[in-house]
Design a protein around this motif. Structure first.
Motif, mmCIF file in Angstrom:
data_model
loop_
_atom_site.group_PDB
_atom_site.id
_atom_site.type_symbol
_atom_site.label_atom_id
_atom_site.label_comp_id
_atom_site.label_asym_id
_atom_site.label_seq_id
_atom_site.Cartn_x
_atom_site.Cartn_y
_atom_site.Cartn_z
ATOM 1 N N ILE A 137 0.872 -1.171 0.000
ATOM 2 C CA ILE A 137 0.000 0.000 0.000
ATOM 3 C C ILE A 137 0.910 1.221 0.000
ATOM 4 O O ILE A 137 1.682 1.420 0.941
ATOM 5 C CB ILE A 137 -0.919 0.022 1.239
ATOM 6 C CG1 ILE A 137 -1.803 -1.229 1.269
ATOM 7 C CG2 ILE A 137 -1.754 1.293 1.258
ATOM 8 C CD1 ILE A 137 -2.575 -1.406 2.561
ATOM 9 N N PRO A 138 0.873 2.027 -1.036
ATOM 10 C CA PRO A 138 1.734 3.202 -1.053
ATOM 11 C C PRO A 138 1.306 4.191 0.028
ATOM 12 O O PRO A 138 0.120 4.314 0.332
ATOM 13 C CB PRO A 138 1.527 3.789 -2.444
ATOM 14 C CG PRO A 138 0.201 3.274 -2.883
ATOM 15 C CD PRO A 138 0.002 1.948 -2.204
ATOM 16 N N LEU A 166 4.810 14.817 -6.793
ATOM 17 C CA LEU A 166 3.814 14.315 -7.737
ATOM 18 C C LEU A 166 3.846 12.790 -7.830
ATOM 19 O O LEU A 166 2.802 12.138 -7.842
ATOM 20 C CB LEU A 166 4.026 14.939 -9.116
ATOM 21 C CG LEU A 166 3.056 14.497 -10.206
ATOM 22 C CD1 LEU A 166 1.612 14.829 -9.843
ATOM 23 C CD2 LEU A 166 3.433 15.155 -11.534
ATOM 24 N N ASN A 167 5.020 12.200 -7.871
ATOM 25 C CA ASN A 167 5.144 10.753 -7.993
ATOM 26 C C ASN A 167 4.479 10.028 -6.813
ATOM 27 O O ASN A 167 3.772 9.043 -6.999
ATOM 28 C CB ASN A 167 6.623 10.356 -8.105
ATOM 29 C CG ASN A 167 6.797 8.884 -8.349
ATOM 30 O OD1 ASN A 167 6.097 8.283 -9.168
ATOM 31 N ND2 ASN A 167 7.734 8.286 -7.628
ATOM 32 N N ARG A 168 4.685 10.526 -5.630
ATOM 33 C CA ARG A 168 4.091 9.900 -4.443
ATOM 34 C C ARG A 168 2.566 10.012 -4.470
ATOM 35 O O ARG A 168 1.845 9.066 -4.176
ATOM 36 C CB ARG A 168 4.662 10.547 -3.189
ATOM 37 C CG ARG A 168 4.287 9.847 -1.918
ATOM 38 C CD ARG A 168 5.108 10.450 -0.807
ATOM 39 N NE ARG A 168 4.897 9.747 0.418
ATOM 40 C CZ ARG A 168 5.589 9.992 1.512
ATOM 41 N NH1 ARG A 168 6.538 10.904 1.504
ATOM 42 N NH2 ARG A 168 5.339 9.338 2.617
ATOM 43 N N TRP A 169 2.073 11.212 -4.805
ATOM 44 C CA TRP A 169 0.628 11.398 -4.925
ATOM 45 C C TRP A 169 0.048 10.488 -6.006
ATOM 46 O O TRP A 169 -1.008 9.898 -5.839
ATOM 47 C CB TRP A 169 0.310 12.857 -5.268
ATOM 48 C CG TRP A 169 -0.004 13.699 -4.079
ATOM 49 C CD1 TRP A 169 0.841 14.572 -3.452
ATOM 50 C CD2 TRP A 169 -1.243 13.780 -3.372
ATOM 51 N NE1 TRP A 169 0.201 15.176 -2.398
ATOM 52 C CE2 TRP A 169 -1.081 14.712 -2.330
ATOM 53 C CE3 TRP A 169 -2.469 13.143 -3.519
ATOM 54 C CZ2 TRP A 169 -2.100 15.025 -1.446
ATOM 55 C CZ3 TRP A 169 -3.486 13.463 -2.638
ATOM 56 C CH2 TRP A 169 -3.299 14.387 -1.611
ATOM 57 N N VAL A 228 -2.973 7.817 -5.504
ATOM 58 C CA VAL A 228 -4.229 7.936 -6.241
ATOM 59 C C VAL A 228 -4.445 6.702 -7.125
ATOM 60 O O VAL A 228 -5.554 6.159 -7.181
ATOM 61 C CB VAL A 228 -4.267 9.245 -7.063
ATOM 62 C CG1 VAL A 228 -5.451 9.277 -8.015
ATOM 63 C CG2 VAL A 228 -4.311 10.452 -6.119
ATOM 64 N N ASP A 229 -3.398 6.230 -7.786
ATOM 65 C CA ASP A 229 -3.516 5.017 -8.605
ATOM 66 C C ASP A 229 -3.974 3.837 -7.744
ATOM 67 O O ASP A 229 -4.843 3.059 -8.151
ATOM 68 C CB ASP A 229 -2.196 4.684 -9.294
ATOM 69 C CG ASP A 229 -1.849 5.641 -10.411
ATOM 70 O OD1 ASP A 229 -2.748 6.405 -10.864
ATOM 71 O OD2 ASP A 229 -0.677 5.649 -10.826
ATOM 72 N N VAL A 237 -9.438 12.532 -12.449
ATOM 73 C CA VAL A 237 -8.662 13.117 -11.350
ATOM 74 C C VAL A 237 -7.283 13.501 -11.862
ATOM 75 O O VAL A 237 -6.501 12.643 -12.277
ATOM 76 C CB VAL A 237 -8.533 12.135 -10.165
ATOM 77 C CG1 VAL A 237 -7.644 12.714 -9.083
ATOM 78 C CG2 VAL A 237 -9.911 11.796 -9.605
ATOM 79 N N GLN A 238 -7.003 14.784 -11.855
ATOM 80 C CA GLN A 238 -5.699 15.304 -12.258
ATOM 81 C C GLN A 238 -4.841 15.445 -10.994
ATOM 82 O O GLN A 238 -5.016 16.382 -10.217
ATOM 83 C CB GLN A 238 -5.856 16.658 -12.961
ATOM 84 C CG GLN A 238 -6.753 16.608 -14.185
ATOM 85 C CD GLN A 238 -6.261 15.601 -15.207
ATOM 86 O OE1 GLN A 238 -5.085 15.559 -15.531
ATOM 87 N NE2 GLN A 238 -7.171 14.787 -15.719
ATOM 88 N N VAL A 239 -3.943 14.509 -10.805
ATOM 89 C CA VAL A 239 -3.160 14.441 -9.566
ATOM 90 C C VAL A 239 -2.411 15.747 -9.300
ATOM 91 O O VAL A 239 -2.374 16.220 -8.164
ATOM 92 C CB VAL A 239 -2.183 13.245 -9.600
ATOM 93 C CG1 VAL A 239 -1.319 13.219 -8.356
ATOM 94 C CG2 VAL A 239 -2.958 11.945 -9.740
#
Length: 189
Positions: free
Chosen positions: A51-52, A144-147, A151-152, A173-175
């Motif tokens: 789970i990220p 951004l990568n973590r978000w 979200v993914d 959804v635009q992260v």
């Protein structure tokens, strides 16, 4: 190993400015309480189960607040950064101040509050350091990568739904619109 804490601004068009703090993978409260009572624990992280980890705490601000009162947002984040840096550098003193000022019934055990603070204070700043001061990490910055990973994951598990329980398409959804580092006092991209 526990994830770093990255309080920052979460963009919201529907919610008022709010502070939300929850970090289930961090041992600072229930786990520390249990450990100070002499119980052995097997600590597990979200990553142990693929789970990220997102971010915690997350500060929410209405888009209108960000647009109309950017100086208030910046001053608030500046004050929060000073508090987190103080607690990072002085965890025992921070625990004492928390107890003396909060006066909450759950904060009546100094050894617990100190142990809790010691377990989490090294997570207040990221491992990112600038070249001028190797001891000084960044507070509050989000990536951004973590978000995107978070979200993914939420979409893959069918967690993102509308009020009727219908799955929302991932491309809705635009992260990059979910957060900003713009108002952080010590962040430079």
């Amino acid at each position: 190993i526990h994830p770093s804490i990255h309080p920052s601004i979460h963009r919201s068009s529907t919610y008022p400015s709010t502070i939300h703090e929850s970090n289930p993978s961090n041992p600072s409260n229930p786990s520390v309480r249990t450990l100070t009572q002499g119980t052995q624990l097997n600590l597990m992280t979200l990553e142990d189960y693929d789970i990220p980890y997102g971010y915690s705490p997350v500060l929410l601000a209405a888009e209108t607040t960000l647009a109309k009162e950017p100086q208030v947002v910046s001053k608030t984040l500046n004050a929060l950064e000073k508090g987190y840096r103080f607690a990072y550098e002085n965890p025992i003193r921070a625990a004492e101040i928390l107890m003396s000022q909060a006066k909450h019934p759950s904060l009546n055990d100094l050894s617990f509050v100190e142990a809790s603070q010691l377990s989490i204070s090294d997570k207040y700043l990221t491992d990112v350091v600038d070249d001028e001061d190797e001891d000084e990490g960044i507070w509050g910055a989000m990536e951004l990568n973590r978000w995107s990973k978070w979200v993914d994951f939420l979409f893959e598990k069918g967690i993102i739904v509308d009020r009727q329980g219908v799955a929302i398409p991932r491309d809705a959804v635009q992260v990059e619109a979910l957060f900003t580092n713009e108002f952080l006092p010590s962040y430079t991209s």
